[in-house]
Design a protein around this motif. Sequence first.
Motif, mmCIF file in Angstrom:
data_model
loop_
_atom_site.group_PDB
_atom_site.id
_atom_site.type_symbol
_atom_site.label_atom_id
_atom_site.label_comp_id
_atom_site.label_asym_id
_atom_site.label_seq_id
_atom_site.Cartn_x
_atom_site.Cartn_y
_atom_site.Cartn_z
ATOM 1 N N ARG A 60 0.824 -1.224 0.000
ATOM 2 C CA ARG A 60 0.000 0.000 0.000
ATOM 3 C C ARG A 60 0.848 1.260 0.000
ATOM 4 N NH1 ARG A 60 -3.177 -2.866 3.618
ATOM 5 N NH2 ARG A 60 -2.303 -1.769 5.395
ATOM 6 N N GLU A 61 2.038 1.177 0.580
ATOM 7 C CA GLU A 61 2.934 2.339 0.652
ATOM 8 C C GLU A 61 3.752 2.523 -0.628
ATOM 9 O OE1 GLU A 61 3.117 4.611 3.139
ATOM 10 O OE2 GLU A 61 1.469 3.579 4.148
ATOM 11 N N GLY A 62 3.497 1.675 -1.640
ATOM 12 C CA GLY A 62 4.153 1.853 -2.935
ATOM 13 C C GLY A 62 5.357 0.978 -3.200
ATOM 14 N N PHE A 63 5.607 0.024 -2.329
ATOM 15 C CA PHE A 63 6.727 -0.892 -2.537
ATOM 16 C C PHE A 63 6.318 -2.042 -3.445
ATOM 17 C CE2 PHE A 63 8.168 1.311 1.139
ATOM 18 C CZ PHE A 63 9.544 1.137 1.218
ATOM 19 N N PHE A 64 7.252 -2.540 -4.234
ATOM 20 C CA PHE A 64 7.087 -3.831 -4.887
ATOM 21 C C PHE A 64 7.421 -4.842 -3.796
ATOM 22 C CE2 PHE A 64 8.387 -7.608 -7.115
ATOM 23 C CZ PHE A 64 7.450 -7.689 -8.142
ATOM 24 N N THR A 65 6.465 -5.662 -3.448
ATOM 25 C CA THR A 65 6.611 -6.542 -2.291
ATOM 26 C C THR A 65 6.857 -7.971 -2.726
ATOM 27 O OG1 THR A 65 5.102 -5.083 -1.093
ATOM 28 C CG2 THR A 65 5.517 -7.237 -0.128
ATOM 29 N N VAL A 66 7.943 -8.548 -2.224
ATOM 30 C CA VAL A 66 8.291 -9.933 -2.536
ATOM 31 C C VAL A 66 7.885 -10.793 -1.345
ATOM 32 C CG1 VAL A 66 10.124 -11.547 -3.143
ATOM 33 C CG2 VAL A 66 10.225 -9.175 -3.974
ATOM 34 N N LEU A 67 7.011 -11.749 -1.607
ATOM 35 C CA LEU A 67 6.533 -12.671 -0.582
ATOM 36 C C LEU A 67 7.355 -13.937 -0.669
ATOM 37 C CD1 LEU A 67 2.754 -12.307 -1.522
ATOM 38 C CD2 LEU A 67 4.072 -10.895 0.089
ATOM 39 N N THR A 68 8.062 -14.282 0.401
ATOM 40 C CA THR A 68 8.811 -15.533 0.380
ATOM 41 C C THR A 68 8.123 -16.551 1.278
ATOM 42 O OG1 THR A 68 10.349 -15.141 2.205
ATOM 43 C CG2 THR A 68 10.963 -14.242 0.042
ATOM 44 N N THR A 69 8.181 -17.791 0.841
ATOM 45 C CA THR A 69 7.530 -18.889 1.535
ATOM 46 C C THR A 69 8.132 -20.189 1.030
ATOM 47 O OG1 THR A 69 5.372 -19.918 1.965
ATOM 48 C CG2 THR A 69 5.672 -18.897 -0.183
ATOM 49 N N ARG A 70 8.019 -21.240 1.804
ATOM 50 C CA ARG A 70 8.554 -22.529 1.346
ATOM 51 C C ARG A 70 7.859 -23.029 0.091
ATOM 52 N NH1 ARG A 70 10.875 -26.529 5.587
ATOM 53 N NH2 ARG A 70 11.527 -25.112 7.217
ATOM 54 N N THR A 71 6.554 -22.809 0.008
ATOM 55 C CA THR A 71 5.753 -23.298 -1.111
ATOM 56 C C THR A 71 4.918 -22.142 -1.651
ATOM 57 O OG1 THR A 71 5.616 -25.448 -0.010
ATOM 58 C CG2 THR A 71 4.053 -25.046 -1.798
ATOM 59 N N GLN A 99 21.160 -23.244 2.393
ATOM 60 C CA GLN A 99 21.940 -22.119 1.873
ATOM 61 C C GLN A 99 21.730 -21.947 0.373
ATOM 62 O OE1 GLN A 99 26.050 -22.748 3.152
ATOM 63 N NE2 GLN A 99 25.983 -20.730 4.078
ATOM 64 N N ASP A 100 21.633 -23.061 -0.334
ATOM 65 C CA ASP A 100 21.405 -22.994 -1.778
ATOM 66 C C ASP A 100 20.073 -22.338 -2.091
ATOM 67 O OD1 ASP A 100 23.855 -24.205 -2.287
ATOM 68 O OD2 ASP A 100 22.993 -26.213 -2.522
ATOM 69 N N SER A 101 19.039 -22.658 -1.316
ATOM 70 C CA SER A 101 17.730 -22.065 -1.517
ATOM 71 C C SER A 101 17.762 -20.564 -1.248
ATOM 72 C CB SER A 101 16.689 -22.738 -0.617
ATOM 73 O OG SER A 101 15.442 -22.105 -0.764
ATOM 74 N N VAL A 102 18.452 -20.154 -0.192
ATOM 75 C CA VAL A 102 18.558 -18.730 0.131
ATOM 76 C C VAL A 102 19.272 -17.985 -0.996
ATOM 77 C CG1 VAL A 102 19.553 -17.036 1.726
ATOM 78 C CG2 VAL A 102 18.460 -19.111 2.629
ATOM 79 N N ALA A 103 20.383 -18.542 -1.471
ATOM 80 C CA ALA A 103 21.140 -17.910 -2.553
ATOM 81 C C ALA A 103 20.301 -17.808 -3.830
ATOM 82 C CB ALA A 103 22.434 -18.676 -2.815
ATOM 83 N N ALA A 104 19.617 -18.890 -4.170
ATOM 84 C CA ALA A 104 18.790 -18.892 -5.383
ATOM 85 C C ALA A 104 17.633 -17.912 -5.258
ATOM 86 C CB ALA A 104 18.271 -20.303 -5.658
ATOM 87 N N ALA A 105 17.007 -17.872 -4.090
ATOM 88 C CA ALA A 105 15.877 -16.962 -3.880
ATOM 89 C C ALA A 105 16.313 -15.510 -4.039
ATOM 90 C CB ALA A 105 15.259 -17.187 -2.502
#
Length: 130
Positions: A60-71, A99-105
Motif C-alpha cells: 500500500r505504501e508503494g513498494f514492490f513486495t516480494v513474498l517468500t515462503t517454502r511453497t 543455503q542454496d535455496s537462500v542464494a537462489a531466492a
Amino acid sequence: MPQDRNIDGKPVAVVVGAPSKWQSDGRNTLLAHGKRLDDSVLPVGIRWGVGGAVAQKFAREGFFTVLTTRTAANAAGLAAAIREQGGACSIVELDLSSQDSVAAAFATIRRDAGDPDVLIYNAGYLVGRD
C-alpha cells in the motif's frame, strides 16, 4: 494481470515468511488448533497473520513486495489480495534451512525485483511441524 517483475522500478520490500500462519493445505491451523479453521470470514488485512499484514502495508505504501515462503501456493491468496488492493508483488520460494535455496531466492529477487530496500524477517518455527 499479476505483476511478477518490478517493471516500474519501485522500492523493494522482501517479507521472509510472508504468509506467516497460512499454508495452502491448512496444516498450521490443524496443528495449532487440532482442526481445520475457515478463516475466509476474517478481514483480508489480518487473514495471513503478521507477515501478511506487513506485506500488505508495504504494498500500500508503494513498494514492490516480494513474498517468500517454502511453497508458492501458501502465498497465492495473499498475493491476490495485494494485487486486488492495487499493489505489486511476486512470490519467491525460500527454504531458510538451505543455503542454496537462500542464494537462489535472492538471485531471483534481485533479477526480478531489484536489490531489496527493506527486509522483514518473519519466519518462525512451529513445534511439532513435520
